[in-house]
Scaffold this active site. Structure first.
Site, PDB file in Angstrom:
ATOM      1  N   ASP A  44       0.828  -1.212   0.000  1.00 11.05           N
ATOM      2  CA  ASP A  44       0.000   0.000   0.000  1.00 11.05           C
ATOM      3  C   ASP A  44       0.867   1.270   0.000  1.00 11.05           C
ATOM      4  O   ASP A  44       1.776   1.415   0.825  1.00 11.05           O
ATOM      5  CB  ASP A  44      -0.900  -0.029   1.250  1.00 11.05           C
ATOM      6  CG  ASP A  44      -2.014   1.018   1.188  1.00 11.05           C
ATOM      7  OD1 ASP A  44      -1.694   2.216   1.031  1.00 11.05           O
ATOM      8  OD2 ASP A  44      -3.189   0.644   1.304  1.00 11.05           O
ATOM      9  N   ARG A  46       0.401   4.065   1.025  1.00 14.42           N
ATOM     10  CA  ARG A  46       0.286   4.924   2.211  1.00 14.42           C
ATOM     11  C   ARG A  46       1.092   4.410   3.402  1.00 14.42           C
ATOM     12  O   ARG A  46       1.036   4.981   4.491  1.00 14.42           O
ATOM     13  CB  ARG A  46      -1.200   5.038   2.608  1.00 14.42           C
ATOM     14  CG  ARG A  46      -2.049   5.663   1.520  1.00 14.42           C
ATOM     15  CD  ARG A  46      -3.524   5.437   1.767  1.00 14.42           C
ATOM     16  NE  ARG A  46      -3.872   4.022   1.641  1.00 14.42           N
ATOM     17  CZ  ARG A  46      -5.109   3.522   1.779  1.00 14.42           C
ATOM     18  NH1 ARG A  46      -6.108   4.336   2.086  1.00 14.42           N
ATOM     19  NH2 ARG A  46      -5.343   2.245   1.640  1.00 14.42           N
ATOM     20  N   CYS A 101      -6.623  -2.099   5.224  1.00 17.64           N
ATOM     21  CA  CYS A 101      -5.874  -2.800   4.171  1.00 17.64           C
ATOM     22  C   CYS A 101      -6.848  -3.359   3.125  1.00 17.64           C
ATOM     23  O   CYS A 101      -7.726  -4.170   3.446  1.00 17.64           O
ATOM     24  CB  CYS A 101      -5.047  -3.920   4.788  1.00 17.64           C
ATOM     25  SG  CYS A 101      -4.033  -4.796   3.573  1.00 17.64           S
TER      26      CYS A 101
HETATM   27 CO    CO Z   1      -2.642  -3.198   2.703  1.00 18.78          CO
END
Ligand code: CO
Length: 205
Positions: A44, A46, A101
């Protein structure tokens, strides 16, 4: 969205700034890396390992995949762990998941997104093993948050059970495995207290 020439301009500014503060930073790092930490986290965008931990280049070895899954059949992940433990001799392996997530959510909802479905079967396996606890939470946001935590704990246990980590412990190499979760909401890390520093501390033997 940044245009690619801007990214190169950013990069030059960044390198100049570091060199101004520490003239030998890049030449010194180029000679060798000696990170003390291996970070296994989600892909991810972020959840960038260095920034979250406030660490400079050279301070953390990183492996990322969708939903921070650790499988002993994954040659990529196992090679990273092996090199980090046996060659770099990192002292800490951190498995870090994150709330919100997308992979965990897709796994929980049994979403059909393509090839990724096969990868996320490993997260579904975690959900299956903890079905009772998750169902008891009733509300989906709580279930998803808990599954993020349970996934971290299970993947950290997978790290502990690898021949690589078992071997390091057997020869007395100091090595601790941690399970953390990161919140996109406040930018903070939480320690899930699933820390293991030797074979006798493994949950369930
Ligand atoms: Co994730």
């Amino acid at each position: 969205m940044k245009k690619l020439p801007e990214i190169f301009a950013n990069n030059r500014r960044w390198a100049e700034q570091i060199t101004r503060e520490q003239a030998d930073f890049f030449p010194r790092l180029a000679r060798q890396q000696a990170p003390k930490y291996l970070w296994i986290g989600c892909s991810d965008s972020r959840v960038p390992a260095n920034q979250i931990m406030g660490l400079m280049p050279g301070e953390v070895f990183v492996h990322r995949n969708i939903s921070n899954v650790v499988l002993d059949t994954d040659l990529n992940c196992m090679s990273v762990i092996q090199y980090a433990v046996d060659v770099l001799k990192v002292e800490h392996v951190i498995v870090c998941g994150h709330y919100g997530c997308g992979g965990v959510e897709a796994a929980w909802r049994d979403a059909h997104l393509g090839l990724i479905d096969d990868w996320l079967k490993h997260v579904q396996e975690v959900a299956r093993r903890h079905r009772g606890e998750l169902k008891a939470l009733k509300q989906e946001p709580q279930q998803l948050a808990r599954l993020c935590e349970l996934n971290v704990a299970e993947q950290a246990a997978h790290v502990c059970r690898t021949k690589i980590v078992q071997g390091a412990w057997a020869r007395g190499q100091p090595l601790t495995v941690h399970g953390w979760v990161y919140s996109l909401q406040d930018g903070l890390l939480r320690d899930l207290d699933v820390t293991v520093s030797g074979p006798d501390e493994l949950p369930g033997g």
